[in-house]
Design an enzyme around this catalytic site. Structure first.
Site, PDB file in Angstrom:
ATOM      1  N   THR A  59       0.848  -1.206   0.000  1.00 32.13           N
ATOM      2  CA  THR A  59       0.000   0.000   0.000  1.00 32.13           C
ATOM      3  C   THR A  59       0.877   1.246   0.000  1.00 32.13           C
ATOM      4  OG1 THR A  59      -1.653  -1.174   1.297  1.00 32.13           O
ATOM      5  CG2 THR A  59      -1.831   1.222   1.272  1.00 32.13           C
TER       6      THR A  59
ATOM      7  N   ARG B 296     -11.684  -9.633  -2.148  1.00 35.80           N
ATOM      8  CA  ARG B 296     -11.516  -8.978  -0.855  1.00 35.80           C
ATOM      9  C   ARG B 296     -11.102  -7.536  -1.054  1.00 35.80           C
ATOM     10  NH1 ARG B 296      -6.981  -6.227   1.590  1.00 35.80           N
ATOM     11  NH2 ARG B 296      -7.150  -6.367   3.866  1.00 35.80           N
ATOM     12  N   VAL B 297     -11.753  -6.617  -0.349  1.00 36.89           N
ATOM     13  CA  VAL B 297     -11.391  -5.202  -0.405  1.00 36.89           C
ATOM     14  C   VAL B 297     -10.985  -4.774   1.002  1.00 36.89           C
ATOM     15  CG1 VAL B 297     -12.226  -2.857  -0.842  1.00 36.89           C
ATOM     16  CG2 VAL B 297     -12.929  -4.745  -2.337  1.00 36.89           C
ATOM     17  N   GLY B 298      -9.856  -4.087   1.130  1.00 38.21           N
ATOM     18  CA  GLY B 298      -9.393  -3.620   2.446  1.00 38.21           C
ATOM     19  C   GLY B 298      -9.853  -2.198   2.696  1.00 38.21           C
ATOM     20  N   ASP B 299      -9.102  -1.489   3.534  1.00 37.36           N
ATOM     21  CA  ASP B 299      -9.521  -0.148   3.965  1.00 37.36           C
ATOM     22  C   ASP B 299      -9.206   0.953   2.959  1.00 37.36           C
ATOM     23  OD1 ASP B 299      -6.767  -0.738   4.603  1.00 37.36           O
ATOM     24  OD2 ASP B 299      -6.685   1.181   5.619  1.00 37.36           O
TER      25      ASP B 299
ATOM     26  N   THR C  17      -2.158   2.337   6.226  1.00 35.25           N
ATOM     27  CA  THR C  17      -1.616   1.115   5.630  1.00 35.25           C
ATOM     28  C   THR C  17      -1.501   0.054   6.708  1.00 35.25           C
ATOM     29  OG1 THR C  17       0.291   0.102   4.540  1.00 35.25           O
ATOM     30  CG2 THR C  17       0.757   1.972   5.981  1.00 35.25           C
ATOM     31  N   GLY C  18      -1.863  -1.187   6.357  1.00 33.36           N
ATOM     32  CA  GLY C  18      -1.778  -2.261   7.349  1.00 33.36           C
ATOM     33  C   GLY C  18      -2.857  -3.295   7.101  1.00 33.36           C
TER      34      GLY C  18
ATOM     35  N   GLY D 299      -6.061  -4.201   6.651  1.00 36.28           N
ATOM     36  CA  GLY D 299      -7.197  -3.346   6.329  1.00 36.28           C
ATOM     37  C   GLY D 299      -8.444  -3.593   7.139  1.00 36.28           C
TER      38      GLY D 299
END
Lengths: 172, 133
Positions: free
Chosen positions: B1, B29-32, B51-52, B54
């Site tokens: 990210t 899959r979708v993160g933050d 970042t991390g 999510g």
């Protein structure tokens, strides 16, 4: 004139002993280039939005970082990218998720914000939107790097879902 | 990210985040990062990029929470950034880092991992690059 720019290239288990001097120098050079791209905008009186877009585009184009070229792989061996922008003054936001063909997803996120009434577009329809708006597309192999492919093999073997920096840097 | 936050000469704030997500993530899959208020946020007070892991940033609405800590809790940007990175995100089951800049151009940088690739530029001063804690 407190113009300020910050960037990140991801957080995780980044161990000094795992990083060769050459590789660290490559990362530092890319981060410096991204700051310089944003500085060029800010020093000419440009907007914060333009500055963050330019800085992120540099990092998307750099294969060392997990975005655009050099993005990580899914369990299925595909690459699916996400991006967002937000303009604090106008309180406007744009994002794309699950895109696979857009060279700079951050540009597509900004196009969603500026050229649609929406905030988030996902998947192949978001790819098609970017194409219709004239944004640059790229073939799947453009995004693919051996380093990330080796990280996927390691994650599959370990049955892990991992942050881009949580797998040994020396991969393949 | 990857991400960036900026405050320009006119005092405007903006944030941007872009990612390939996590290695070996389930397809779909979708993160933050693309979720406004979770991985990316900018208002008149602060601009934030995260970042991390999510899922943890989504569960605590990390980027928006940083702004709320400043607007409603009166926390300065660095303290609000540290509160999110070192308390809220771990309490939501994950780890990672955030960068932020407030309306005065003051930076906030915090991460709960052993490293974060990061850079800081104050116009007129030399750029600062760091990787390790």
């Amino acid at each position: 004139m407190n113009a300020t720019l910050l960037i990140h290239g991801g957080a995780g288990t980044i161990r000094r002993e795992e990083m060769s001097e050459a590789r660290e120098a490559e990362h530092r050079a890319a981060l410096t280039e991204a700051l310089a791209a944003g500085e060029a905008v800010l020093s000419s009186g440009g907007s914060a939005l333009d500055a963050v877009e330019q800085a992120v585009r540099v990092l998307e184009d750099c294969p060392l970082f997990n975005a655009g070229r050099g993005a990580t792989f899914t369990a299925a061996g595909s690459i699916e990218m996400d991006a967002a922008v937000m303009d604090g003054m106008a309180r406007m936001a744009g994002a794309v998720a699950g895109v696979q063909r857009i060279r700079n997803p951050v540009r597509a996120a900004r196009a969603v914000m500026e050229r649609t009434p929406h905030v988030l577009l996902i998947g192949p329809a978001a790819d098609d939107f970017a194409a219709a708006e004239g944004l640059e597309l790229a073939a799947p192999e453009y995004f693919r790097t051996e380093h990330r492919w080796q990280q996927l093999q390691a994650a599959l073997a370990a049955r892990r879902i991992a942050l881009d920096h949580d797998l040994p840097a020396r991969m393949g | 990210t990857v991400g960036a936050v900026a405050r320009d000469a006119a005092g405007r704030l903006a944030a941007a985040t872009s990612t390939g997500g996590m290695t070996n993530k389930r397809a779909g899959r979708v993160g933050d990062s693309p979720l406004i208020g979770a991985g990316t946020w900018a208002d008149g007070t602060v601009a934030v990029s995260c970042t991390g892991i999510g899922e943890a940033f989504i569960r605590c609405a990390a980027a928006h929470e940083l702004s709320a800590l400043m607007r409603h809790g009166g926390l300065p940007v660095q303290q609000a950034t540290a509160e999110v990175a070192e308390v809220l995100v771990p309490a939501s089951g994950g780890s990672g880092g955030l960068i932020a800049v407030d309306a005065e151009g003051r930076p906030g940088i915090a991460f709960g991992t052993s490293g974060m690739y990061r850079g800081l530029l104050r116009l007129g001063a030399p750029p600062e690059i760091a990787i390790y804690r």
